[in-house]
Design an enzyme around this catalytic site. Structure first.
Site, mmCIF file in Angstrom:
data_model
loop_
_atom_site.group_PDB
_atom_site.id
_atom_site.type_symbol
_atom_site.label_atom_id
_atom_site.label_comp_id
_atom_site.label_asym_id
_atom_site.label_seq_id
_atom_site.Cartn_x
_atom_site.Cartn_y
_atom_site.Cartn_z
ATOM 1 N N HIS A 22 0.816 -1.215 0.000
ATOM 2 C CA HIS A 22 0.000 0.000 0.000
ATOM 3 C C HIS A 22 0.848 1.262 0.000
ATOM 4 O O HIS A 22 0.350 2.351 -0.250
ATOM 5 C CB HIS A 22 -0.918 0.022 1.229
ATOM 6 C CG HIS A 22 -1.932 -1.066 1.206
ATOM 7 N ND1 HIS A 22 -2.319 -1.740 2.327
ATOM 8 C CD2 HIS A 22 -2.608 -1.624 0.178
ATOM 9 C CE1 HIS A 22 -3.205 -2.658 1.992
ATOM 10 N NE2 HIS A 22 -3.389 -2.608 0.694
ATOM 11 N N CYS A 128 -16.964 -12.623 -4.046
ATOM 12 C CA CYS A 128 -15.888 -12.906 -3.090
ATOM 13 C C CYS A 128 -15.788 -11.721 -2.130
ATOM 14 O O CYS A 128 -15.490 -10.604 -2.553
ATOM 15 C CB CYS A 128 -14.555 -13.118 -3.803
ATOM 16 S SG CYS A 128 -13.186 -13.225 -2.625
ATOM 17 N N CYS A 131 -12.249 -10.076 -2.070
ATOM 18 C CA CYS A 131 -11.950 -9.143 -3.174
ATOM 19 C C CYS A 131 -12.917 -7.973 -3.184
ATOM 20 O O CYS A 131 -12.680 -6.985 -3.868
ATOM 21 C CB CYS A 131 -12.103 -9.812 -4.537
ATOM 22 S SG CYS A 131 -11.008 -11.160 -4.866
ATOM 23 N N CYS A 145 -11.671 -18.560 -4.900
ATOM 24 C CA CYS A 145 -10.953 -17.358 -5.318
ATOM 25 C C CYS A 145 -9.460 -17.602 -5.094
ATOM 26 O O CYS A 145 -9.050 -17.928 -3.982
ATOM 27 C CB CYS A 145 -11.407 -16.154 -4.498
ATOM 28 S SG CYS A 145 -10.247 -14.779 -4.614
ATOM 29 N N HIS A 148 -7.856 -15.392 -2.333
ATOM 30 C CA HIS A 148 -8.291 -15.512 -0.942
ATOM 31 C C HIS A 148 -8.524 -16.943 -0.498
ATOM 32 O O HIS A 148 -8.846 -17.198 0.663
ATOM 33 C CB HIS A 148 -9.532 -14.643 -0.703
ATOM 34 C CG HIS A 148 -9.237 -13.194 -0.889
ATOM 35 N ND1 HIS A 148 -9.447 -12.535 -2.075
ATOM 36 C CD2 HIS A 148 -8.669 -12.292 -0.045
ATOM 37 C CE1 HIS A 148 -9.050 -11.279 -1.951
ATOM 38 N NE2 HIS A 148 -8.564 -11.116 -0.737
ATOM 39 N N LYS A 298 1.221 -12.300 -4.111
ATOM 40 C CA LYS A 298 0.837 -10.917 -3.823
ATOM 41 C C LYS A 298 0.690 -10.743 -2.321
ATOM 42 O O LYS A 298 0.143 -11.613 -1.654
ATOM 43 C CB LYS A 298 -0.502 -10.639 -4.512
ATOM 44 C CG LYS A 298 -1.118 -9.306 -4.133
ATOM 45 C CD LYS A 298 -2.463 -9.117 -4.816
ATOM 46 C CE LYS A 298 -3.200 -7.936 -4.192
ATOM 47 N NZ LYS A 298 -4.512 -7.701 -4.774
ATOM 48 N N LYS A 301 -3.243 -9.273 3.386
ATOM 49 C CA LYS A 301 -3.570 -9.571 4.773
ATOM 50 C C LYS A 301 -4.145 -10.984 4.882
ATOM 51 O O LYS A 301 -3.798 -11.756 5.764
ATOM 52 C CB LYS A 301 -4.612 -8.538 5.227
ATOM 53 C CG LYS A 301 -4.775 -8.446 6.697
ATOM 54 C CD LYS A 301 -3.744 -7.503 7.292
ATOM 55 C CE LYS A 301 -3.718 -7.651 8.791
ATOM 56 N NZ LYS A 301 -2.505 -7.140 9.384
HETATM 57 N N1 MSP Z 1 -10.315 0.056 -3.137
HETATM 58 C C1 MSP Z 1 -9.789 -0.513 -4.327
HETATM 59 C C2 MSP Z 1 -9.197 0.546 -5.227
HETATM 60 C C3 MSP Z 1 -10.138 1.599 -5.679
HETATM 61 S S1 MSP Z 1 -9.317 2.846 -6.559
HETATM 62 C C4 MSP Z 1 -10.562 3.856 -7.044
HETATM 63 C C5 MSP Z 1 -8.702 -1.523 -3.987
HETATM 64 N N2 MSP Z 1 -8.108 -1.398 -2.803
HETATM 65 S S2 MSP Z 1 -6.906 -2.346 -2.306
HETATM 66 O O1 MSP Z 1 -6.541 -1.854 -1.011
HETATM 67 O O2 MSP Z 1 -7.277 -3.705 -2.400
HETATM 68 O O3 MSP Z 1 -5.755 -2.135 -3.296
HETATM 69 C C6 MSP Z 1 -5.309 -0.852 -3.586
HETATM 70 C C7 MSP Z 1 -4.078 -0.881 -4.417
HETATM 71 O O4 MSP Z 1 -3.021 -1.461 -3.690
HETATM 72 C C8 MSP Z 1 -4.197 -1.635 -5.727
HETATM 73 O O5 MSP Z 1 -3.648 -0.841 -6.747
HETATM 74 C C9 MSP Z 1 -3.322 -2.824 -5.526
HETATM 75 O O6 MSP Z 1 -2.727 -3.196 -6.722
HETATM 76 C C10 MSP Z 1 -2.295 -2.232 -4.588
HETATM 77 N N3 MSP Z 1 -1.593 -3.267 -3.909
HETATM 78 C C11 MSP Z 1 -2.113 -4.181 -3.043
HETATM 79 N N4 MSP Z 1 -1.134 -5.071 -2.729
HETATM 80 C C12 MSP Z 1 0.009 -4.739 -3.389
HETATM 81 C C13 MSP Z 1 1.290 -5.250 -3.451
HETATM 82 N N5 MSP Z 1 1.636 -6.324 -2.782
HETATM 83 N N6 MSP Z 1 2.201 -4.593 -4.222
HETATM 84 C C14 MSP Z 1 1.895 -3.438 -4.896
HETATM 85 N N7 MSP Z 1 0.692 -2.933 -4.858
HETATM 86 C C15 MSP Z 1 -0.285 -3.582 -4.140
HETATM 87 O O7 MSP Z 1 -8.397 -2.337 -4.828
#
Ligand code: MSP
Length: 487
Positions: A22, A128, A131, A145, A148, A298, A301
């Site tokens: 994040h 899911c 997701c 999924c 998950h 990936k 959590k």
């Molecule tokens: N809430 C939606 C996004 C809506 S944008 C209008 C969402 N949230 S998320 O928290 O699941 O993911 C947010 C972003 O964090 C996504 O771009 C996702 O690719 C990124 N990442 C989540 N895990 C990641 C990594 N391990 N590495 C890089 N980016 C990662 O989807």
């Protein structure tokens, strides 16, 4: 009038504290925001959180608190992390923000209704909760999924739909002709091949009793918005859509949306279709980053393989994290993060490369120069460096600076000012002053890339004093009990 530069990150789910993934897109966005500010552009850098949805509702219930309380707590962690990482966002949007977000999200919905692109119908799907989205049979592995490792719920319900199917041809042209420029190129090709099939309409709402913690659909008591309109719309609501038209018009369209590759389709297909439907301009570009992988998957959590960014920061400092992200992780593909790689980069390039050079030059300056060296007057960034950042090749911008670092190292080795100054004081001082000036230029180039180090180096030069421990050497013991990042 100065050019404007509007850059966004995704809004991250605030169901838990942030993990390293994040911080990734947000760090890259910060580098670009700082770089554009230095060119006197009017920059607006937006990040935030997605606070709504079933998953958050469920989690809050388990913890015996309200969804608002749960997300407030996690949002505080996001903000704390961003502060440590020197994230210079201009605003932090939360989709639970009734003042800044809801009016615009609802205004957008109404606009889509007016255009005739929203209609009601029955929905049957596999949902899911992890997701927060419906999956197709094709996306499942052994009925589960893959992200998950759990079976999706079978759902039959009334939903509002958005007529994405109306936009297939238009979207294909937009992507094909770089109206929205997609980085990297291979993701553009993936999108085009995806749009070669007709697009299906998408579910835009859910019954209130299924998802209660969400934005109400205007003029329908029974339905709440489902992710697209309530999340994607943050990019316009945060800058005033539905609330401050003047500000909105001065900043929209976005220059860059940075997103993870897993949410590129939403941003390059659903979002532009909504914007066209609402009569709004399209974003100029989208950077879809790869993911940071740990244990070969990936980081998530749910999978339990997250790396705590706070831990890394407390061990190595925030700048080391920024440095590693931007130089040693490619934004264009997935990257496995290992502790060895991290420490190697830290020691090799920050401690020994930059840190040593700064100590060497400023030790000489402090000892031999009577007055501080003045920084050179403002000049433009070198084209190679600018071009690298403008095309998201962050590592090449760092490579450029590190070449300058090597060149200065080589010059000192060759000209030996520390020896010359003993034989010919004036000549030696001249070389030392030139080296210090060169170091100042390096510090300027580092401004967006390592803001804190850049500031420290400049201040040290202007005070003619060697800074203490810019990048402390790692004690061997620092690794014990440290986070295990390798797969
Ligand atoms: N809430 C939606 C996004 C809506 S944008 C209008 C969402 N949230 S998320 O928290 O699941 O993911 C947010 C972003 O964090 C996504 O771009 C996702 O690719 C990124 N990442 C989540 N895990 C990641 C990594 N391990 N590495 C890089 N980016 C990662 O989807």
């Amino acid at each position: 009038m100065a050019d404007k530069f509007y850059i966004t990150t995704p809004i991250y789910y605030s169901n838990a504290v942030p993990h390293l993934g994040h911080a990734y897109a947000t760090t890259l966005a910060d580098i670009l925001a700082r770089f554009h500010r230095l060119q006197n552009e009017e920059v607006f850098f937006l990040t935030g959180t997605a606070d709504h949805g079933q998953k958050i509702e469920k989690k809050a219930k388990e913890e015996g608190i309200t969804p608002q309380e749960l997300t407030d707590k996690n949002v505080a962690s996001f903000k704390d992390l961003y502060e440590k990482l020197e994230i210079s966002n201009d605003f932090f949007i939360r989709n639970s923000d009734k003042k800044h977000h809801w009016p615009g999200a609802q205004a957008l919905w109404k606009k889509l209704v007016d255009t005739g692109d929203i209609y009601k119908g029955p929905y049957e799907g596999l949902y899911c909760v992890g997701c927060e989205k419906f999956l197709t049979e094709k996306e499942l592995e052994d009925g589960k999924c893959p992200d998950h490792n759990q079976e999706p719920e079978k759902v039959v319900e009334e939903n509002y739909f958005f007529r994405l199917s109306n936009y297939t041809d238009q979207l294909r042209d937009i992507i094909q002709n770089d109206v929205i420029r997609i980085y990297p190129e291979h993701r553009k090709n993936e999108l085009i091949s995806f749009i070669s099939n007709d697009l299906e309409d998408v579910s835009f709402s859910r019954p209130k009793e299924k998802v209660g913690w969400a934005i109400p659909v205007p003029n329908d008591e029974a339905q709440n918005m489902y992710v697209w309109c309530e999340e994607l719309s943050n990019y316009i609501t945060a800058i005033g859509y539905g609330r401050d038209e003047e500000k909105f018009n001065s900043l929209w369209p976005a220059d860059v949306h940075i997103v993870g590759k897993d949410i590129l389709r939403f941003h390059a297909i659903i979002w532009p279709a909504m914007l066209i439907s609402a009569g709004l301009l399209l974003p100029k570009s989208i950077l879809a980053t790869g993911l940071i992988i740990s244990d070969g998957r990936k980081m998530s959590k749910t999978l339990g393989n997250v790396i705590d960014p706070q831990e890394l920061i407390s061990r190595y400092g925030a700048e080391a994290v920024r440095y590693y992200f931007a130089r040693h992780v490619s934004p264009f593909s997935d990257s496995n993060l290992t502790m060895e790689g991290f420490e190697e980069a830290y020691t090799g390039n920050l401690v020994n490369g930059l840190g040593n050079l700064v100590a060497r030059v400023l030790k000489m300056a402090e000892t031999h120069l009577d007055a501080p060296t003045e920084g050179p007057s403002q000049e433009e960034f070198p084209a190679e460096y600018t071009e690298a950042l403008n095309t998201f090749r962050f590592n090449e911008a760092y490579d450029f600076v590190w070449r300058k670092i090597s060149e200065l190292d080589e010059r000192i080795a060759r000209d030996e000012p520390f020896r010359v100054v003993k034989e010919n004081k004036e000549k030696g001082k001249e070389i030392i002053a030139e080296c210090t000036k060169e170091l100042y230029l390096i510090a300027r180039l580092l401004n967006p890339l390592l803001p804190e180090a850049s500031k420290t180096i400049k201040e040290a030069i202007l005070a003619n004093k060697k800074p203490e421990n810019l990048f402390p050497r790692l004690a061997e013991a620092s690794r014990e009990g440290g986070p295990r990042l390798e797969s």
